[in-house]
Design an enzyme around this catalytic site. Structure first.
Site, mmCIF file in Angstrom:
data_model
loop_
_atom_site.group_PDB
_atom_site.id
_atom_site.type_symbol
_atom_site.label_atom_id
_atom_site.label_comp_id
_atom_site.label_asym_id
_atom_site.label_seq_id
_atom_site.Cartn_x
_atom_site.Cartn_y
_atom_site.Cartn_z
ATOM 1 N N ASP A 14 0.829 32.116 -62.820
ATOM 2 C CA ASP A 14 1.850 32.810 -61.983
ATOM 3 C C ASP A 14 1.365 34.420 -62.262
ATOM 4 O O ASP A 14 0.609 34.732 -63.107
ATOM 5 C CB ASP A 14 3.000 32.646 -62.718
ATOM 6 C CG ASP A 14 4.271 33.494 -61.827
ATOM 7 O OD1 ASP A 14 4.047 33.293 -60.706
ATOM 8 O OD2 ASP A 14 5.156 33.952 -62.278
ATOM 9 N N SER A 15 1.944 35.162 -61.338
ATOM 10 C CA SER A 15 1.701 36.620 -61.567
ATOM 11 C C SER A 15 2.321 37.351 -62.675
ATOM 12 O O SER A 15 2.255 38.409 -63.118
ATOM 13 C CB SER A 15 2.351 37.327 -60.213
ATOM 14 O OG SER A 15 3.655 36.983 -60.038
ATOM 15 N N TYR A 31 2.802 40.285 -57.040
ATOM 16 C CA TYR A 31 2.007 39.989 -55.834
ATOM 17 C C TYR A 31 2.807 39.889 -54.550
ATOM 18 O O TYR A 31 2.204 40.129 -53.606
ATOM 19 C CB TYR A 31 1.738 38.321 -56.002
ATOM 20 C CG TYR A 31 0.665 37.889 -57.034
ATOM 21 C CD1 TYR A 31 -0.083 38.857 -57.730
ATOM 22 C CD2 TYR A 31 0.383 36.307 -57.128
ATOM 23 C CE1 TYR A 31 -1.040 38.482 -58.576
ATOM 24 C CE2 TYR A 31 -0.622 36.119 -58.114
ATOM 25 C CZ TYR A 31 -1.477 37.250 -58.661
ATOM 26 O OH TYR A 31 -2.287 36.739 -59.602
ATOM 27 N N GLY A 32 4.021 40.007 -54.551
ATOM 28 C CA GLY A 32 4.928 39.822 -53.172
ATOM 29 C C GLY A 32 4.802 40.694 -52.174
ATOM 30 O O GLY A 32 5.145 40.521 -51.128
ATOM 31 N N CYS A 40 3.746 29.532 -58.751
ATOM 32 C CA CYS A 40 3.767 30.757 -58.193
ATOM 33 C C CYS A 40 3.933 30.436 -56.413
ATOM 34 O O CYS A 40 3.055 30.233 -55.792
ATOM 35 C CB CYS A 40 2.742 32.094 -58.164
ATOM 36 S SG CYS A 40 2.932 33.538 -57.393
ATOM 37 N N ASN A 41 5.025 30.633 -55.925
ATOM 38 C CA ASN A 41 5.193 30.604 -54.327
ATOM 39 C C ASN A 41 4.137 31.370 -53.613
ATOM 40 O O ASN A 41 3.628 30.982 -52.708
ATOM 41 C CB ASN A 41 6.587 30.652 -53.758
ATOM 42 C CG ASN A 41 7.401 29.770 -54.371
ATOM 43 O OD1 ASN A 41 7.833 28.780 -53.297
ATOM 44 N ND2 ASN A 41 7.794 29.614 -55.343
ATOM 45 N N THR A 42 4.151 32.665 -53.987
ATOM 46 C CA THR A 42 3.506 33.662 -53.277
ATOM 47 C C THR A 42 1.759 33.289 -53.091
ATOM 48 O O THR A 42 1.079 33.267 -52.118
ATOM 49 C CB THR A 42 3.320 34.946 -53.759
ATOM 50 O OG1 THR A 42 4.887 35.345 -53.828
ATOM 51 C CG2 THR A 42 2.574 36.082 -52.806
ATOM 52 N N CYS A 45 10.626 31.738 -55.129
ATOM 53 C CA CYS A 45 9.762 32.325 -56.080
ATOM 54 C C CYS A 45 10.170 31.925 -57.293
ATOM 55 O O CYS A 45 11.391 31.859 -57.820
ATOM 56 C CB CYS A 45 10.023 33.979 -55.948
ATOM 57 S SG CYS A 45 9.445 34.965 -57.268
ATOM 58 N N THR A 46 9.132 31.656 -58.245
ATOM 59 C CA THR A 46 9.321 30.737 -59.431
ATOM 60 C C THR A 46 10.220 31.901 -60.358
ATOM 61 O O THR A 46 10.564 31.427 -61.454
ATOM 62 C CB THR A 46 8.121 30.325 -60.274
ATOM 63 O OG1 THR A 46 7.046 31.576 -60.083
ATOM 64 C CG2 THR A 46 7.484 29.320 -59.197
ATOM 65 N N HIS A 47 10.127 33.175 -60.203
ATOM 66 C CA HIS A 47 10.807 34.019 -60.841
ATOM 67 C C HIS A 47 12.471 33.995 -61.152
ATOM 68 O O HIS A 47 13.112 33.975 -61.825
ATOM 69 C CB HIS A 47 10.521 35.450 -60.689
ATOM 70 C CG HIS A 47 9.103 35.975 -61.450
ATOM 71 N ND1 HIS A 47 7.923 35.690 -60.895
ATOM 72 C CD2 HIS A 47 9.015 36.728 -62.424
ATOM 73 C CE1 HIS A 47 7.226 36.408 -61.642
ATOM 74 N NE2 HIS A 47 7.826 37.048 -62.498
#
Ligand code: DGL
Length: 258
Positions: A10-11, A42-43, A74-76, A188-190
Site C-alpha cells: 500500500d502507499s 497516491y490519491g 490499495c484501491n488507488t 480506500c484501504t485507509h
C-alpha cells in the site's frame, strides 16, 4: 512444506486493514508488508507518475522478497496499475477494487456512495464497475483528498477533530428522488481505520462496506487454506522512506503483529 510468502503493498498503513483479514484467514503464511510512505499520498497524483512509481516499488519488492503472491492492498494503486503489474510480473496479484457490486446488491434504497481517493473516483476503472454492476442503483462518487492522511495521523497518535472527518463523509449522504443512501463503499484501504468515527457522526445509519474480508477469501482461494506445518517466521514491515516508526505508531503496529 514451507509457508508461502505473501507481499502486501500500500502507499501507507491503510493496507493493514486488508493485511489483518488475510492474516486471520492464513495465520501460517509469511508476510512482508511494504508501505510506500515515501510516495504517500497516491490519491492526488497524476496517473502516469503513479504507474511508474508503483511498477518500480512493487518490482523492487518482488525482486527482494520473491513472494508467492502479491496483494495490492490499495484501491488507488489497483485501479491505476493492476493491469500493468499483471502484464509485467508473473507472480499472481490480488487487487483491491471498489466494492460496488456487493454494495448495489445489498442496497434496499438503491442509492449507494463510493468514498475513495480523488484518483479512484475519477478513474475509468471505477466508472466501468458502475456501468457493469450498478444497474438500477444510483451511485454517488465522493473523492476525498484528506481522509487517508487523517487515518495515517490517527494511527501515529495525532488525533483528528470530528468536524474535519465529518466534512469528508457528509457528501456521501444523499436523499434525493425518493432514494436515501443506505450503503457507503470504503474505496480506500485507509478508511476502515476510522469506521467507528464515521458511525458516530453519520447523519443516518448506513452500511460501511469494507472489502477486506472478500480480499482475504480470494487470497485463500489462490494460496490454499493449508499454509504449511512450520511455525511462521516473524512478519516484516518495510517503509520505503526507511523511517523507523515513532513510538505511538510503533505501538499501533504491534497490534498488527509487527
Ligand atoms: N490506501 C490507498 C487506497 O486504498 C490510498 C491512500 C493514498 O492516497 O495514498 O486508495
Amino acid at each position: 512444506m514451507t509457508a508461502p510468502a505473501i507481499l502486501v503493498f500500500d502507499s501507507g498503513v491503510g493496507g493493514l486493514t486488508v493485511f489483518r483479514e488475510i492474516k486471520a484467514a492464513l495465520p501460517g503464511a509469511r508476510y512482508i508488508y511494504v508501505a510506500d510512505d515515501a510516495g504517500f499520498p497516491y490519491g492526488d497524483q497524476p496517473e502516469d507518475a503513479l504507474i511508474t512509481r508503483i511498477l518500480s516499488v512493487v518490482g523492487t519488492a518482488i525482486a527482494q522478497f520473491k513472494p508467492d503472491l502479491v496483494v495490492v492492498a490499495c484501491n488507488t494503486a489497483s485501479t491505476v496499475a493492476l493491469a500493468r503489474l499483471r502484464e509485467k510480473f508473473s507472480v499472481p496479484f490480488v487487487g483491491t477494487v471498489p466494492a460496488i457490486k456487493p454494495a448495489c446488491a445489498q442496497s434496499l434504497s438503491r442509492r449507494i456512495a463510493v468514498l475513495g481517493t480523488q484518483a479512484t473516483v475519477r478513474l475509468e476503472y471505477t466508472k466501468a464497475l458502475i456501468r457493469e454492476f450498478a444497474a438500477g442503483c444510483d451511485v454517488d462518487l465522493v473523492g476525498s483528498s484528506h481522509l487517508a492522511s487523517y487515518a495515517e495521523a490517527e494511527l501515529s497518535g495525532n488525533p483528528v477533530a470530528d468536524d474535519l472527518i465529518e466534512a469528508q463523509i457528509v457528501p456521501c449522504f444523499v436523499d434525493a428522488k425518493g432514494r436515501r443512501t443506505d450503503a457507503v463503499v470504503l474505496a480506500c484501504t485507509h478508511y476502515p481505520l476510522l469506521t467507528a468515527r464515521y458511525k458516530k457522526m453519520a447523519p443516518w445509519p448506513v452500511d460501511w462496506i469494507d472489502p477486506a474480508p472478500a480480499i482475504a477469501r480470494r487470497v485463500v482461494d489462490l494460496i490454499g487454506a493449508n499454509t504449511g506445518d512450520e511455525p511462521p517466521p516473524s512478519q516484516r514491515l518495510v517503509f520505503t522512506s526507511g523511517r523507523v516508526p515513532p513510538p505511538h505508531l510503533a505501538t499501533a503496529l504491534k497490534a498488527f503483529g509487527f
